[in-house]
Design an enzyme around this catalytic site. Structure first.
Site, PDB file in Angstrom:
ATOM      1  N   ARG A 114       1.330   5.803   1.407  1.00  0.00           N
ATOM      2  CA  ARG A 114       0.897   4.302   1.555  1.00  0.00           C
ATOM      3  C   ARG A 114      -0.201   3.950   2.303  1.00  0.00           C
ATOM      4  O   ARG A 114      -0.643   4.835   2.964  1.00  0.00           O
ATOM      5  CB  ARG A 114       2.175   3.264   1.515  1.00  0.00           C
ATOM      6  CG  ARG A 114       3.170   3.862   2.753  1.00  0.00           C
ATOM      7  CD  ARG A 114       2.494   3.632   4.138  1.00  0.00           C
ATOM      8  NE  ARG A 114       1.815   2.625   4.455  1.00  0.00           N
ATOM      9  CZ  ARG A 114       0.873   2.597   5.325  1.00  0.00           C
ATOM     10  NH1 ARG A 114       0.604   3.429   5.908  1.00  0.00           N
ATOM     11  NH2 ARG A 114       0.220   1.336   5.624  1.00  0.00           N
ATOM     12  N   ARG A 118       0.766   1.593  -8.165  1.00  0.00           N
ATOM     13  CA  ARG A 118       0.771   0.339  -7.302  1.00  0.00           C
ATOM     14  C   ARG A 118      -0.505  -0.465  -7.726  1.00  0.00           C
ATOM     15  O   ARG A 118      -1.472  -0.042  -7.906  1.00  0.00           O
ATOM     16  CB  ARG A 118       0.793   0.967  -5.855  1.00  0.00           C
ATOM     17  CG  ARG A 118       2.041   1.343  -5.449  1.00  0.00           C
ATOM     18  CD  ARG A 118       2.085   1.496  -3.955  1.00  0.00           C
ATOM     19  NE  ARG A 118       2.351   0.162  -3.364  1.00  0.00           N
ATOM     20  CZ  ARG A 118       2.510  -0.017  -1.789  1.00  0.00           C
ATOM     21  NH1 ARG A 118       1.991   0.899  -1.048  1.00  0.00           N
ATOM     22  NH2 ARG A 118       2.823  -1.131  -1.464  1.00  0.00           N
ATOM     23  N   ASP A 142      -6.397  -4.210   1.172  1.00  0.00           N
ATOM     24  CA  ASP A 142      -6.133  -3.310   0.143  1.00  0.00           C
ATOM     25  C   ASP A 142      -6.862  -3.531  -1.016  1.00  0.00           C
ATOM     26  O   ASP A 142      -7.316  -2.657  -1.953  1.00  0.00           O
ATOM     27  CB  ASP A 142      -4.742  -3.741  -0.527  1.00  0.00           C
ATOM     28  CG  ASP A 142      -3.548  -2.946   0.225  1.00  0.00           C
ATOM     29  OD1 ASP A 142      -3.430  -3.093   1.333  1.00  0.00           O
ATOM     30  OD2 ASP A 142      -3.386  -1.746  -0.326  1.00  0.00           O
TER      31      ASP A 142
HETATM   32  O1  MRU Z   1       2.376  -1.407   1.497  1.00  0.00           O
HETATM   33  P1  MRU Z   1       1.423  -0.592   2.399  1.00  0.00           P
HETATM   34  O2  MRU Z   1       2.153  -0.183   3.264  1.00  0.00           O
HETATM   35  O3  MRU Z   1       0.743   0.502   1.242  1.00  0.00           O
HETATM   36  O4  MRU Z   1       0.329  -1.624   2.670  1.00  0.00           O
HETATM   37  C1  MRU Z   1      -0.796  -1.109   3.528  1.00  0.00           C
HETATM   38  C2  MRU Z   1      -1.616  -2.300   4.170  1.00  0.00           C
HETATM   39  O5  MRU Z   1      -1.303  -3.429   3.711  1.00  0.00           O
HETATM   40  C3  MRU Z   1      -2.966  -1.932   4.753  1.00  0.00           C
HETATM   41  O6  MRU Z   1      -3.063  -2.528   5.771  1.00  0.00           O
HETATM   42  C4  MRU Z   1      -4.073  -1.491   3.954  1.00  0.00           C
HETATM   43  O7  MRU Z   1      -3.610  -0.787   2.788  1.00  0.00           O
HETATM   44  C5  MRU Z   1      -5.072  -0.896   4.442  1.00  0.00           C
HETATM   45  S1  MRU Z   1      -5.041   0.696   5.116  1.00  0.00           S
HETATM   46  C6  MRU Z   1      -6.118   1.054   5.667  1.00  0.00           C
END
Ligand code: MRU
Length: 317
Positions: free
Chosen positions: A48, A82, A216
């Protein structure tokens, strides 16, 4: 720093992923033998973090090409795994012309190199003695190595600029309490995990000097999607006159999305929150550009208004 190959790698007939769901208690790997396996692992959050899922998708696509899978199908299942992180489609777009193992591995190396450059720019924002607060995990686990926001914090620690990091536990899946705390511990950075709801009173008490998170997807105007709860932190930071910084690579900037309103927000299974009652589980929220003091990419520090400087740096898709 966790070795990039330990986080995820492409072998002759498989993609190997460190299972982030099991950290920090157990270090086990998940092996994927097809694009569908990789898509399932991304969806289940074995891997993730926006850049890391882009790299995983690139590896899945290269594996699919080597196996003679139908590449249109491979692209579709990986892209759909996702919806919020634009890095996923960005990586698949990059792989289309040349779905080789070499190309996918270069994409991985490029992401890690971007993180190092981002950290160089981000440390300029951190004053000596800073007590920073971060949310979710934007460390090496999330980027395939080094990290964006957490990479910047570690770089600040190495320059003796950082006093302490408050680590939001990050409900409901605890990426902060499990993954960020684990990475900061390994890097020797002083930190303490807090309940997400503790941020407001810590800010009011004067115990937070800046907030630094990843993203993201960053829309063309600077509106930034990140883990659910980030928007609330930005509102709190604004109220307490604390700078809120986003540290993210250009692979997270989506010029085709004009503002945050158009960013798709993933809704995950209610069972991640409770299996007893009805629940809603939006996994991300959008922080308006107006609440962001700076967006740091590998090209430098962007200040509001963000549209022109982001557009100047990111090639249109
Ligand atoms: O749901 P996740 O754990 O994939 O969410 C990740 C985040 O929100 C991070 O802050 C984002 O992907 C930045 S990673 C460098």
């Amino acid at each position: 720093m966790i070795e990039p190959d330990r986080i995820l790698r492409l072998e002759a007939d498989r993609v190997v992923l460190l299972d982030q769901r099991r950290l920090p208690d157990v270090e086990v790997e998940v092996e994927c033998f097809s694009a569908q396996d990789v898509a399932d692992a991304i969806q289940a959050m074995v891997v993730r973090g926006a850049p890391a899922i882009g790299i995983a998708a690139a590896y899945g696509y290269a594996l699919a090409a080597a196996r003679g899978e139908d590449l249109a199908t491979a692209d579709r299942v990986l892209r759909a795994s996702r919806p919020t992180a634009v890095n996923l489609s960005c990586a698949l777009d990059e792989m289309r012309e040349d779905p080789s193992f070499e190309r996918a591995r270069i994409l991985h190396e490029d992401e890690v190199a971007r993180c190092r450059r981002m950290a160089e720019h981000a440390v300029a924002l951190i004053r000596p003695g800073t007590r920073a607060l971060t949310h979710c995990n934007a460390g090496g686990l999330a980027t395939g190595g080094y990290g964006s926001a957490v990479g910047a914090l570690v770089a600040a620690h190495e320059r003796n600029l950082l006093e302490h990091v408050w680590v939001d536990e990050t409900r409901p899946l605890l990426q902060g309490a499990r993954l960020t705390a684990w990475e900061l511990e390994a890097a020797g950075v002083a930190h303490a995990v807090i309940a997400d709801s503790a941020a407001a009173s810590l800010m009011a008490a004067g115990a937070v000097d800046c907030v630094m998170t990843g993203a993201d997807r960053i829309a063309a105007n600077g509106d930034s999607a990140n883990k659910i709860g980030t928007y609330g932190l930005a509102v709190l930071a604004h109220h307490h006159s604390i700078p809120f910084y986003v540290v993210a690579p250009t692979s997270t900037v989506d010029l085709a999305t004009a503002t945050g309103v158009a960013i798709p927000i993933e809704e995950r299974a209610p069972a991640e929150i409770t299996s007893r009652f009805r629940a809603r589980n939006p996994a991300f929220d959008v922080t308006p550009a107006a609440l962001i003091a700076a967006i740091v990419t590998e090209a430098g520090v962007h200040r509001a208004p963000f549209a022109d400087s982001l557009a100047a740096e990111v090639a249109p898709a």
